[in-house]
Design a protein around this motif. Structure first.
Motif, PDB file in Angstrom:
ATOM      1  N   PHE A   1     -14.226  96.655  60.463  1.00  0.00           N
ATOM      2  CA  PHE A   1     -13.522  96.740  61.744  1.00  0.00           C
ATOM      3  C   PHE A   1     -12.015  96.643  61.561  1.00  0.00           C
ATOM      4  O   PHE A   1     -11.290  96.279  62.483  1.00  0.00           O
ATOM      5  N   LEU A   2     -11.511  96.982  60.368  1.00  0.00           N
ATOM      6  CA  LEU A   2     -10.092  96.839  60.068  1.00  0.00           C
ATOM      7  C   LEU A   2      -9.226  97.954  60.650  1.00  0.00           C
ATOM      8  O   LEU A   2      -8.017  97.810  60.746  1.00  0.00           O
ATOM      9  N   LYS A   3      -9.832  99.083  60.972  1.00  0.00           N
ATOM     10  CA  LYS A   3      -9.086 100.234  61.505  1.00  0.00           C
ATOM     11  C   LYS A   3      -7.978 100.671  60.548  1.00  0.00           C
ATOM     12  O   LYS A   3      -6.894 101.062  60.968  1.00  0.00           O
ATOM     13  N   ASP A   4      -8.265 100.575  59.247  1.00  0.00           N
ATOM     14  CA  ASP A   4      -7.278 100.976  58.243  1.00  0.00           C
ATOM     15  C   ASP A   4      -7.778 102.127  57.370  1.00  0.00           C
ATOM     16  O   ASP A   4      -7.171 102.451  56.358  1.00  0.00           O
ATOM     17  N   GLY A   5      -8.914 102.719  57.739  1.00  0.00           N
ATOM     18  CA  GLY A   5      -9.453 103.851  56.991  1.00  0.00           C
ATOM     19  C   GLY A   5     -10.185 103.476  55.722  1.00  0.00           C
ATOM     20  O   GLY A   5     -10.590 104.352  54.970  1.00  0.00           O
ATOM     21  N   THR A   6     -10.375 102.184  55.468  1.00  0.00           N
ATOM     22  CA  THR A   6     -11.081 101.755  54.257  1.00  0.00           C
ATOM     23  C   THR A   6     -12.492 101.299  54.599  1.00  0.00           C
ATOM     24  O   THR A   6     -12.833 101.134  55.766  1.00  0.00           O
ATOM     25  N   ASP A   7     -13.272 101.091  53.557  1.00  0.00           N
ATOM     26  CA  ASP A   7     -14.601 100.507  53.743  1.00  0.00           C
ATOM     27  C   ASP A   7     -14.701  99.197  52.956  1.00  0.00           C
ATOM     28  O   ASP A   7     -15.749  98.828  52.468  1.00  0.00           O
ATOM     29  N   LYS A   8     -13.583  98.493  52.862  1.00  0.00           N
ATOM     30  CA  LYS A   8     -13.532  97.202  52.171  1.00  0.00           C
ATOM     31  C   LYS A   8     -14.116  96.110  53.063  1.00  0.00           C
ATOM     32  O   LYS A   8     -14.053  96.204  54.286  1.00  0.00           O
ATOM     33  N   PRO A   9     -14.626  95.042  52.451  1.00  0.00           N
ATOM     34  CA  PRO A   9     -15.048  93.904  53.255  1.00  0.00           C
ATOM     35  C   PRO A   9     -13.880  93.348  54.071  1.00  0.00           C
ATOM     36  O   PRO A   9     -12.719  93.488  53.687  1.00  0.00           O
TER      37      PRO A   9
ATOM     38  N   GLY B   1      -7.913  86.991  64.190  1.00  0.00           N
ATOM     39  CA  GLY B   1      -8.872  88.060  64.478  1.00  0.00           C
ATOM     40  C   GLY B   1      -9.616  88.508  63.239  1.00  0.00           C
ATOM     41  O   GLY B   1     -10.100  87.702  62.447  1.00  0.00           O
ATOM     42  N   VAL B   2      -9.676  89.822  63.032  1.00  0.00           N
ATOM     43  CA  VAL B   2     -10.323  90.426  61.867  1.00  0.00           C
ATOM     44  C   VAL B   2      -9.225  90.927  60.947  1.00  0.00           C
ATOM     45  O   VAL B   2      -8.376  91.723  61.358  1.00  0.00           O
ATOM     46  N   ILE B   3      -9.236  90.450  59.705  1.00  0.00           N
ATOM     47  CA  ILE B   3      -8.196  90.823  58.745  1.00  0.00           C
ATOM     48  C   ILE B   3      -8.829  91.166  57.402  1.00  0.00           C
ATOM     49  O   ILE B   3     -10.003  90.873  57.161  1.00  0.00           O
ATOM     50  N   SER B   4      -8.030  91.754  56.521  1.00  0.00           N
ATOM     51  CA  SER B   4      -8.530  92.070  55.183  1.00  0.00           C
ATOM     52  C   SER B   4      -8.682  90.782  54.374  1.00  0.00           C
ATOM     53  O   SER B   4      -8.034  89.758  54.678  1.00  0.00           O
TER      54      SER B   4
END
Length: 154
Positions: A95-103, A139-142
């Motif tokens: 849910f990072l909205k950064d285009g990645t699929d990282k945890p 919130g939700v962060i990397s």
């Protein structure tokens, strides 16, 4: 408190054979029970008799998309999940909205998490509780951001 944890959850699936294959071959769960007449299958999650997942074959119109999370170790999510998903042709998302699929980190818990879907579209999650104080304002962060912020607070 009487409740000690969650023991069992059930999903409705369109094709029981396909779902049995997914949960055994792809995810590596141990099937512990099957009833052909009732069109149900059960799987141990973790050690036998610790937690269980039940699959019930139903017509498509009776399937409602559900979510549940598998408890994992943080290191496994960070170092093994990318390979796990790639080897099994699964598409992880966050849910990072950064285009990645990282945890990602849910800072309110805090927990490290990554999502993927089963063949019926149920939303599955690998989650690991992290050390440190909850920071709901983040919130939700990397994970990288979480670690930087955690380092500045220690």
């Amino acid at each position: 408190m009487m409740i000690k944890g969650l023991y069992e959850t059930h999903l409705f699936v369109q094709n029981l054979a396909r779902s049995i294959d997914f949960y055994t071959r792809v995810l590596g769960l141990e099937q512990c029970h099957f009833e052909a007449e009732r069109r149900i299958a059960f799987f141990w999650i973790g050690k036998p008799k610790e937690a269980m997942l039940g699959l019930w074959e139903k017509p498509t119109e009776e399937i409602d998309i559900r979510h549940f999370a598998f408890r994992c170790d943080p290191d496994d999510i960070l170092t093994k999940s990318a390979g796990f998903f790639k080897e099994r042709n699964l598409k992880p998302y966050n849910f990072l909205k950064d285009g990645t699929d990282k945890p990602m980190v849910f800072a309110w818990t805090p927990a490290l998490a990554i999502y993927f879907k089963d063949p019926d579209g149920h939303e599955l999650e690998f989650i690991a509780i992290l050390q440190g104080e909850a920071r709901p304002e983040l919130g939700v962060i990397s994970y990288e951001e979480w670690m930087k912020l955690s380092d500045t607070n220690n």
